[in-house]
Design an enzyme around this catalytic site. Sequence first.
Site, PDB file in Angstrom:
ATOM      1  N   SER A 135       4.461   1.216   7.880  1.00  0.00           N
ATOM      2  CA  SER A 135       4.195   2.525   7.270  1.00  0.00           C
ATOM      3  C   SER A 135       3.539   3.456   8.281  1.00  0.00           C
ATOM      4  O   SER A 135       3.644   4.675   8.182  1.00  0.00           O
ATOM      5  CB  SER A 135       3.260   2.356   6.068  1.00  0.00           C
ATOM      6  OG  SER A 135       3.813   1.429   5.172  1.00  0.00           O
ATOM      7  N   LEU A 137       6.720   3.059   1.420  1.00  0.00           N
ATOM      8  CA  LEU A 137       7.624   1.915   1.524  1.00  0.00           C
ATOM      9  C   LEU A 137       8.731   2.158   2.553  1.00  0.00           C
ATOM     10  O   LEU A 137       9.230   3.267   2.697  1.00  0.00           O
ATOM     11  CB  LEU A 137       8.254   1.623   0.159  1.00  0.00           C
ATOM     12  CG  LEU A 137       7.260   1.342  -0.973  1.00  0.00           C
ATOM     13  CD1 LEU A 137       8.021   1.025  -2.260  1.00  0.00           C
ATOM     14  CD2 LEU A 137       6.313   0.201  -0.624  1.00  0.00           C
ATOM     15  N   MET A 147       0.851  -1.197   0.000  1.00  0.00           N
ATOM     16  CA  MET A 147       0.000   0.000   0.000  1.00  0.00           C
ATOM     17  C   MET A 147       0.887   1.249   0.000  1.00  0.00           C
ATOM     18  O   MET A 147       0.436   2.346   0.352  1.00  0.00           O
ATOM     19  CB  MET A 147      -0.949  -0.026   1.196  1.00  0.00           C
ATOM     20  CG  MET A 147      -1.906  -1.213   1.134  1.00  0.00           C
ATOM     21  SD  MET A 147      -3.435  -0.971   2.025  1.00  0.00           S
ATOM     22  CE  MET A 147      -2.834  -0.773   3.680  1.00  0.00           C
ATOM     23  N   ASP A 166       2.495  -9.004   9.455  1.00  0.00           N
ATOM     24  CA  ASP A 166       1.070  -9.282   9.262  1.00  0.00           C
ATOM     25  C   ASP A 166       0.881 -10.793   9.195  1.00  0.00           C
ATOM     26  O   ASP A 166       0.469 -11.345   8.158  1.00  0.00           O
ATOM     27  CB  ASP A 166       0.580  -8.596   7.988  1.00  0.00           C
ATOM     28  CG  ASP A 166       0.681  -7.095   8.093  1.00  0.00           C
ATOM     29  OD1 ASP A 166       0.057  -6.522   8.986  1.00  0.00           O
ATOM     30  OD2 ASP A 166       1.427  -6.491   7.300  1.00  0.00           O
ATOM     31  N   GLN A 215      -2.468 -12.138   8.154  1.00  0.00           N
ATOM     32  CA  GLN A 215      -2.708 -11.893   6.717  1.00  0.00           C
ATOM     33  C   GLN A 215      -2.045 -12.986   5.877  1.00  0.00           C
ATOM     34  O   GLN A 215      -2.627 -13.472   4.902  1.00  0.00           O
ATOM     35  CB  GLN A 215      -2.160 -10.516   6.338  1.00  0.00           C
ATOM     36  CG  GLN A 215      -2.153 -10.238   4.848  1.00  0.00           C
ATOM     37  CD  GLN A 215      -1.862  -8.798   4.504  1.00  0.00           C
ATOM     38  OE1 GLN A 215      -2.765  -7.963   4.522  1.00  0.00           O
ATOM     39  NE2 GLN A 215      -0.621  -8.474   4.187  1.00  0.00           N
ATOM     40  N   HIS A 263       9.315  -3.488   3.356  1.00  0.00           N
ATOM     41  CA  HIS A 263       8.916  -3.757   1.962  1.00  0.00           C
ATOM     42  C   HIS A 263      10.134  -4.063   1.099  1.00  0.00           C
ATOM     43  O   HIS A 263      10.104  -4.962   0.254  1.00  0.00           O
ATOM     44  CB  HIS A 263       8.221  -2.534   1.354  1.00  0.00           C
ATOM     45  CG  HIS A 263       6.961  -2.114   2.049  1.00  0.00           C
ATOM     46  ND1 HIS A 263       6.865  -0.966   2.795  1.00  0.00           N
ATOM     47  CD2 HIS A 263       5.737  -2.698   2.092  1.00  0.00           C
ATOM     48  CE1 HIS A 263       5.639  -0.855   3.264  1.00  0.00           C
ATOM     49  NE2 HIS A 263       4.935  -1.883   2.862  1.00  0.00           N
ATOM     50  N   GLY A 286       5.134  -9.964   4.315  1.00  0.00           N
ATOM     51  CA  GLY A 286       5.905  -9.844   5.553  1.00  0.00           C
ATOM     52  C   GLY A 286       5.162 -10.481   6.727  1.00  0.00           C
ATOM     53  O   GLY A 286       3.932 -10.395   6.828  1.00  0.00           O
TER      54      GLY A 286
HETATM   55  O1  PAF Z   1      -0.105  -5.767   3.674  1.00  0.00           O
HETATM   56  C1  PAF Z   1      -0.536  -4.832   2.941  1.00  0.00           C
HETATM   57  O2  PAF Z   1       0.134  -3.815   2.725  1.00  0.00           O
HETATM   58  C2  PAF Z   1      -1.912  -4.968   2.319  1.00  0.00           C
HETATM   59  O3  PAF Z   1      -2.791  -5.615   3.174  1.00  0.00           O
HETATM   60  C3  PAF Z   1      -1.879  -5.639   0.954  1.00  0.00           C
HETATM   61  C4  PAF Z   1      -1.418  -7.073   1.035  1.00  0.00           C
HETATM   62  C5  PAF Z   1      -0.966  -4.864  -0.007  1.00  0.00           C
HETATM   63  C6  PAF Z   1      -3.290  -5.655   0.339  1.00  0.00           C
HETATM   64  O4  PAF Z   1      -3.771  -4.367   0.175  1.00  0.00           O
END
Ligand code: PAF
Length: 290
Positions: free
Chosen positions: A186, A33, A30, A150, A153, A37, A147
Amino acid sequence: MDVISTKSMLSSLLQRYQKQGKTIGFVPTMGALHEGHLSLVAKSTSICDVTVVSIFVNPTQFNDKNDLANYPRCIEKDCALLEKTGCKIVFTPSVEEMYPEEDTRQFSFGNLDKVMEGEHRPGHFNGVAQIVSKLFDVVKPNMAFFGLKDFQQVAIIKEMVKQLDLNIEIIACPIIRENDGLAKSSRNQLLDPKHRVIAPKIHQTLATAISKTNSCTPNEICRWIENEIDSTNVLQTEYVQIVDYETLEPIKSFGAQKAIICVAVWAGKIRLIDNQEINPKINKIKSKRG
Ligand code: PAF
């Protein structure tokens, strides 16, 4: 490095690479950076022929309008950073490009999206799954890099790839930290000085908690962490949970299963997350014996 903002241009450029038999590595972001990232980009460029980075602040994964409005956006600076990395393509679509019409898909990930972030940010993971599946559909990567800050995620993306039967390898990469231990994010740049100075306490507390796994229950450790962080009177825990590494089910005792401590903490108006793996006791015993 090509900077592209439409799906059609991205597809036709990538098709050329795919026809040449090149492997595609993908790092969805998103923007705003940081070294976290860049470590994903470095991993991708080290094993894939072509690395694509997307920069898109995805509205459907924000359950808080202020968070979406305040999310840092700095595409030019991001592209300047990416120029130095070996990234070949940056994809910077608009909201209309990614959502020409409302995405009404509802994903179902069982327990994985019910706990922790899923419980405290309703709809968040559905939005993540919507955008990542759309991006995967355009980029068609061989590998995608995420990463472990998260952590939940990553578990959800792996499950989504399984459910959609996609031939994409998900590579989970380690958390990158500031020198003082704060996990890079971020959102860190939004912290005011008072909160920034105390925020490393989160990681310090989780690291110390590991030494308690021989003598305390998961529940006792969670309460101890909560107390340590909340007693700063500056940070406020939203949740502290110790869960199984695979199923994300809360664990009641430490044994042979790999577990992870996950926390969300408010630092003023900024919400930070972090985690710490707990390796099975069996390994600890083995390593003690050499
Ligand atoms: O981890 C992130 O930055 C966001 O959740 C992602 C995976 C880019 C989806 O928008």
